[in-house]
Design a protein around this motif. Structure first.
Motif, PDB file in Angstrom:
ATOM      1  N   VAL A 251       0.879  -1.131   0.061  1.00 20.43           N
ATOM      2  CA  VAL A 251      -0.058  -0.007  -0.101  1.00 20.43           C
ATOM      3  C   VAL A 251       0.796   1.261  -0.011  1.00 20.43           C
ATOM      4  N   ASN A 252       1.774   1.125   0.905  1.00 17.07           N
ATOM      5  CA  ASN A 252       2.629   2.490   1.137  1.00 17.07           C
ATOM      6  C   ASN A 252       3.448   2.776  -0.162  1.00 17.07           C
ATOM      7  N   ILE A 253       3.768   1.512  -0.632  1.00 16.47           N
ATOM      8  CA  ILE A 253       4.914   1.616  -1.965  1.00 16.47           C
ATOM      9  C   ILE A 253       4.242   2.108  -3.107  1.00 16.47           C
ATOM     10  N   LEU A 254       2.959   1.516  -3.307  1.00 17.94           N
ATOM     11  CA  LEU A 254       2.301   1.846  -4.361  1.00 17.94           C
ATOM     12  C   LEU A 254       1.778   3.318  -4.249  1.00 17.94           C
ATOM     13  N   ASN A 255       1.303   3.788  -3.138  1.00 19.43           N
ATOM     14  CA  ASN A 255       1.155   5.325  -2.842  1.00 19.43           C
ATOM     15  C   ASN A 255       2.288   5.980  -3.273  1.00 19.43           C
ATOM     16  N   GLU A 256       3.477   5.732  -2.801  1.00 20.24           N
ATOM     17  CA  GLU A 256       4.686   6.511  -2.981  1.00 20.24           C
ATOM     18  C   GLU A 256       4.881   6.832  -4.430  1.00 20.24           C
ATOM     19  N   VAL A 257       4.787   5.679  -5.472  1.00 16.88           N
ATOM     20  CA  VAL A 257       4.977   5.872  -6.542  1.00 16.88           C
ATOM     21  C   VAL A 257       3.786   6.294  -7.349  1.00 16.88           C
ATOM     22  N   GLY A 258       2.598   6.746  -6.931  1.00 13.72           N
ATOM     23  CA  GLY A 258       1.555   7.361  -7.590  1.00 13.72           C
ATOM     24  C   GLY A 258       0.754   6.287  -7.988  1.00 13.72           C
ATOM     25  N   GLY A 259       0.990   5.451  -7.793  1.00 11.22           N
ATOM     26  CA  GLY A 259       0.088   4.189  -8.603  1.00 11.22           C
ATOM     27  C   GLY A 259      -0.681   3.469  -7.752  1.00 11.22           C
ATOM     28  N   LEU A 260      -1.211   3.838  -6.593  1.00  6.12           N
ATOM     29  CA  LEU A 260      -2.432   3.337  -5.754  1.00  6.12           C
ATOM     30  C   LEU A 260      -3.588   3.928  -6.322  1.00  6.12           C
ATOM     31  N   PRO A 261      -4.401   3.414  -7.076  1.00  5.16           N
ATOM     32  CA  PRO A 261      -5.740   3.916  -7.614  1.00  5.16           C
ATOM     33  C   PRO A 261      -6.618   4.248  -6.585  1.00  5.16           C
ATOM     34  N   THR A 262      -7.246   5.768  -6.530  1.00  5.26           N
ATOM     35  CA  THR A 262      -7.867   6.185  -5.142  1.00  5.26           C
ATOM     36  C   THR A 262      -9.233   6.894  -5.809  1.00  5.26           C
ATOM     37  N   ARG A 263     -10.142   6.711  -4.792  1.00  3.98           N
ATOM     38  CA  ARG A 263     -11.542   7.416  -5.250  1.00  3.98           C
ATOM     39  C   ARG A 263     -11.834   7.012  -6.678  1.00  3.98           C
ATOM     40  N   ASN A 264     -12.064   5.644  -7.036  1.00 10.04           N
ATOM     41  CA  ASN A 264     -12.489   5.101  -8.263  1.00 10.04           C
ATOM     42  C   ASN A 264     -11.489   5.556  -9.384  1.00 10.04           C
ATOM     43  N   ALA A 423      -5.309  -3.440  -8.002  1.00 16.93           N
ATOM     44  CA  ALA A 423      -4.900  -2.161  -7.263  1.00 16.93           C
ATOM     45  C   ALA A 423      -3.898  -1.715  -7.878  1.00 16.93           C
ATOM     46  N   TYR A 424      -3.542  -1.618  -9.014  1.00 15.96           N
ATOM     47  CA  TYR A 424      -2.272  -0.729  -9.703  1.00 15.96           C
ATOM     48  C   TYR A 424      -2.767   0.243 -10.625  1.00 15.96           C
ATOM     49  N   GLU A 425      -2.307   1.386 -10.755  1.00 19.09           N
ATOM     50  CA  GLU A 425      -2.771   2.412 -11.747  1.00 19.09           C
ATOM     51  C   GLU A 425      -2.033   2.056 -13.071  1.00 19.09           C
ATOM     52  N   PRO A 426      -2.786   1.520 -13.975  1.00 21.34           N
ATOM     53  CA  PRO A 426      -2.071   1.390 -15.127  1.00 21.34           C
ATOM     54  C   PRO A 426      -1.572   2.815 -16.101  1.00 21.34           C
ATOM     55  N   PRO A 464       8.685   1.608 -14.495  1.00 25.02           N
ATOM     56  CA  PRO A 464       7.213   1.690 -14.676  1.00 25.02           C
ATOM     57  C   PRO A 464       6.699   2.574 -15.803  1.00 25.02           C
ATOM     58  N   PHE A 465       7.168   3.607 -16.250  1.00 28.28           N
ATOM     59  CA  PHE A 465       6.686   4.413 -17.222  1.00 28.28           C
ATOM     60  C   PHE A 465       7.164   3.923 -18.667  1.00 28.28           C
ATOM     61  N   ASP A 466       8.170   3.030 -18.568  1.00 23.74           N
ATOM     62  CA  ASP A 466       8.521   2.487 -20.002  1.00 23.74           C
ATOM     63  C   ASP A 466       7.332   1.784 -20.665  1.00 23.74           C
ATOM     64  N   ARG A 467       7.257   2.358 -22.132  1.00 23.97           N
ATOM     65  CA  ARG A 467       6.128   1.535 -22.852  1.00 23.97           C
ATOM     66  C   ARG A 467       6.773   0.362 -23.502  1.00 23.97           C
ATOM     67  N   ASP A 468       7.843   0.173 -23.461  1.00 26.18           N
ATOM     68  CA  ASP A 468       8.426  -1.060 -24.462  1.00 26.18           C
ATOM     69  C   ASP A 468       8.258  -2.355 -23.571  1.00 26.18           C
ATOM     70  N   MET A 554      -9.168   6.385 -19.409  1.00 23.92           N
ATOM     71  CA  MET A 554      -7.659   6.590 -19.231  1.00 23.92           C
ATOM     72  C   MET A 554      -7.064   7.005 -20.180  1.00 23.92           C
ATOM     73  N   LYS A 555      -7.417   7.146 -21.329  1.00 28.62           N
ATOM     74  CA  LYS A 555      -6.765   7.784 -22.333  1.00 28.62           C
ATOM     75  C   LYS A 555      -6.688   9.395 -22.362  1.00 28.62           C
ATOM     76  N   TYR A 556      -7.778   9.763 -21.935  1.00 32.28           N
ATOM     77  CA  TYR A 556      -7.924  11.299 -21.764  1.00 32.28           C
ATOM     78  C   TYR A 556      -8.160  11.946 -20.192  1.00 32.28           C
ATOM     79  N   GLU A 557      -8.155  11.231 -19.309  1.00 34.40           N
ATOM     80  CA  GLU A 557      -7.983  11.766 -17.866  1.00 34.40           C
ATOM     81  C   GLU A 557      -6.783  11.457 -17.371  1.00 34.40           C
ATOM     82  N   LYS A 558      -5.813  12.256 -17.009  1.00 35.95           N
ATOM     83  CA  LYS A 558      -4.633  12.397 -16.508  1.00 35.95           C
ATOM     84  C   LYS A 558      -4.850  11.986 -15.033  1.00 35.95           C
ATOM     85  N   VAL A 559      -3.746  11.118 -14.457  1.00 41.33           N
ATOM     86  CA  VAL A 559      -4.134  10.609 -13.221  1.00 41.33           C
ATOM     87  C   VAL A 559      -2.895  11.359 -12.314  1.00 41.33           C
ATOM     88  N   ALA A 560      -3.007  12.274 -10.917  1.00 40.14           N
ATOM     89  CA  ALA A 560      -2.106  12.838 -10.264  1.00 40.14           C
ATOM     90  C   ALA A 560      -1.466  11.653  -9.494  1.00 40.14           C
TER      91      ALA A 560
END
Ligand code: SF4
Lengths: 578, 81
Positions: A251-264, A423-426, A464-468, A554-560
């Motif tokens: 939980v804390n780790i995914l939160n730290e990397v900004g990858g913990l999906p929050t509020r739907n 529970a991981y923000e794609p 994580p951000f690498d697309r390849d 997810m293609k048009y809403e940016k996630v903080a």
């Protein structure tokens, strides 16, 4: 010789059948998916007479192999409309293996409304009337059934949600203290059993002959190497990461990397993350004492023991187990930061036989729709109660995230193939997003757990951000299909990715069991065969490449906070499992 | 005090036990010399070893040079799913 047990619910008869040659070297997911492909019409209605449920212990389940008590359940999913394999860790798997049950195939449906249970022992298979347990919770039913059949048995069952044929109904297996807590949760297979009016299967291992092993010496050698790897790897060893803090250490780790999906899936960080984390659970166990425990095993013979028993304020049992996915789904995804409330909801899900990921996904969408506010844990509990009461609202909610989104016109609906995303923000962790999109099961992380590499650095750290990532995702998906076939818990992956002798031992165990000469290459080959077959089923069922996509928002809403967008091309996605 | 900067440090899993007063998930403010690396910060905080380090939510390594107000999280080997 192991046999296949074919159960006809139409007339409550059973048949023991020889195992066809083509099934000999398969177990777990490899076998359930193969039999479903061979016997189930991909275009059948999932709740109609032509769907089947296939249950199989893994290849080494029931042996002394470490962390190998996994049971696989397959069928056509009422949630995704495609093939489904869902697995759980439970003594049930070990007993089935020792009874030399290669697979159980459940088919047909009764003409009347009687609820049935089945008791399987070394001597015989008998049906019993289970009407007295219908409409009641599993915390009520399981102790009664264990009292009746003895505490050395293990139980599989469906709850109220399965009886009502709801798409979020999972299949509940007993843990090693006989709790209703280990789920083949995903994809609504509990509803398929409900359609067949089968409530329970009790397995009794007394006098069981045990699993046949072709080459004992090789098996033992492999088992030792793998066990050593598990006992020495920092993640899997006693007192290691999983054992001390459970899966919710993430939980804390995914939160730290900004990858913990929050509020739907609106944001990637949750303010209350610390309060619902594995560290918080560990602290709660220490503070409250009583029966609270981290480092609990879901079945006998797990050396990792990532499960937990969460105490209430008085030190009595609130629930077992709160997993990472569960504390996220019912916590961060709903804006809820109260472990007691999450524990209460988890217990309700166990009692009703519900997948906690789908429940949390649904609640997030219900909050999005304005039924209740984000963060309203009391309101969330009330909504779950509606499912138990089977009200019209409960019917909608009980059919999952996508059904709820449709009913309330919610566009931000985090599903793939109709199944709630875990529970991981794609948009921030691209490889897991690709896994969600293309694996045959729908929104599922266990199908190719690239988080191990992208976030945790097992087997080599990737960005994580690498697309390849087509190759990374492909390798994870194929290897996973093999691990799910072996009967080992997926968490052996941490040790076998990093410790070469652990991987060697893993393959040797299988070779020792079957008398095969598989190498590392065969792991990928066999995994690929499993996946290819599952995809072929999906295509024949009408799921095309357009279903191998993430939700459009997810293609048009940016996630903080990283302002991530889903930007993997369709061509890349289509290349992963081509 | 021109040569000192402040960074905010979080410690996860077993590493948090090094600073029992730190609440789970909270960050502690730490003074470090300007241009200090992750490694120097770890040494100063007596963190024996770590598997992962995140700086402002991005994976970095021991050699990474830190800036004023950076948020750093140290993680021992863990896994899950
Ligand atoms: S590691 Fe956890 S989920 Fe896997 S078998 Fe052990 S207790 Fe069960």
């Amino acid at each position: 010789m192991a046999k296949i047990l074919r159960i006809d619910m139409g007339n409550q008869t059973v048949q023991w059948q020889d195992v066809e040659q083509k099934y000999h070297q398969l177990g777990g997911r490899g076998l359930t998916s193969r039999i479903v492909s061979d016997e189930v019409d991909p275009q059948c209605h999932p709740l109609g007479p032509n769907n089947k449920i296939v249950i199989a212990p893994g290849l080494v389940s029931g042996t002394s192999a470490a962390s190998s008590g996994r049971i696989s359940v397959g069928g056509k999913s009422p949630l995704t409309g495609g093939i489904k394999e869902s697995n759980a860790g439970t003594n049930w798997a070990q007993i089935a293996g020792r009874l030399r049950i290669k697979a159980i195939i459940i088919e047909g449906m009764p003409q009347d409304d009687t609820w049935w249970g089945i008791h399987i022992s070394n001597e015989d298979v008998t049906f019993f009337n289970a009407d007295e347990y219908a409409g009641k919770g599993l915390y009520d039913a399981y102790p009664k059934l264990f009292e009746k059949y003895g505490s050395k048995t293990a139980l599989m069952g469906i709850g109220i949600s399965g009886e009502q044929k709801m798409s979020m109904a999972g299949i509940c297996f007993s843990d090693k203290e006989n709790r209703p807590s280990r789920f083949a949760a995903r994809g609504g297979l509990g509803a398929v059993l409900g359609s067949k009016h089968l409530k329970f299967i009790v397995v009794d291992g007394q006098g069981a002959p045990g699993v046949e092993i072709a080459d004992e010496a090789l098996f033992k050698q492999g088992r030792k190497k793998l066990t050593d790897a598990l006992m020495n790897h920092d993640v899997t060893k006693p007192g290691g990461g999983l054992n001390s803090y459970g899966t919710a250490v993430l939980v804390n780790i995914l939160n730290e990397v900004g990858g913990l999906p929050t509020r739907n899936f609106r944001e990637g960080r949750f303010k209350g993350a610390g309060k619902i984390s594995g560290e918080a659970m560990s602290e709660l166990c220490k503070k409250r004492g009583g029966v609270g425990k981290m480092g609990h095993g879901c079945h006998n013979g797990c050396v990792i023991q990532c499960s937990n028993v969460i105490p209430d304020k008085d030190g009595n049992e609130l629930v077992s187990v709160i997993e990472y996915e569960t504390t996220w789904a019912l916590g961060a995804n709903c804006g809820i930061d109260d472990l007691d409330a999450i524990g209460t909801m988890t217990r309700m899900c166990n009692d009703m036989g519900i997948d906690t990921i789908e429940a949390g996904g649904m609640l997030g969408v219900a909050m999005e729709a304005g039924l209740i506010e984000f963060g309203d844990s009391k309101g969330a509990i009330k909504l779950l109660e509606e499912i138990g009461k089977n009200t019209p609202l409960g019917k909608i909610l009980g059919n999952g995230t996508e059904a709820t989104a449709k009913m309330y016109g919610v566009v931000r609906c985090p599903t793939v193939k109709g199944q709630s995303l875990p529970a991981y923000e794609p948009r921030v962790i691209k490889g897991i997003g690709m896994t969600y999109a293309v694996n045959p099961m729908g929104g599922d992380h266990t199908a190719g757990y690239t988080i191990a590499s992208e976030i945790l650095g097992a087997g080599g750290k990737t960005d994580p951000f690498d697309r390849d990532k087509a190759e990374l995702v492909r390798n994870f998906i194929y290897t996973t299909a093999f691990i799910d076939t072996s009967g080992h818990c997926l968490f052996i992956a941490f040790a076998i990715l990093d410790i070469p002798t652990g991987f060697e031992g893993f393959v040797e165990e299988c070779n020792g069991l079957l008398g095969t000469q598989w190498t590392a290459d065969d792991v990928g080959r066999i995994g690929k065969e499993v996946i290819d077959r599952e995809i072929a089923f999906n295509r024949a069922a009408g799921l095309g490449v357009a279903d191998d996509r993430l939700p459009e928002f997810m293609k048009y809403e940016k996630v903080a906070p990283h302002e991530g967008l889903w930007d993997i091309t369709d061509e890349t996605l289509d290349s992963v499992l081509a | 005090m021109k040569n000192i900067m402040i960074v905010f440090v979080k410690l996860f899993a077993g590493l948090k036990d090094l600073y029992p007063a730190l609440a789970i998930g909270d960050a502690m403010a730490v003074d470090i010399p300007e241009k200090a690396t992750v490694e120097q910060l770890a040494r100063q905080m007596k963190i024996p070893s770590f598997k992962l380090v995140f700086v402002n939510g991005i994976t970095q390594n021991s050699d990474t040079i830190l800036s004023d107000k950076d948020e750093i999280a140290f993680v021992p080997p863990v896994g899950g799913g």
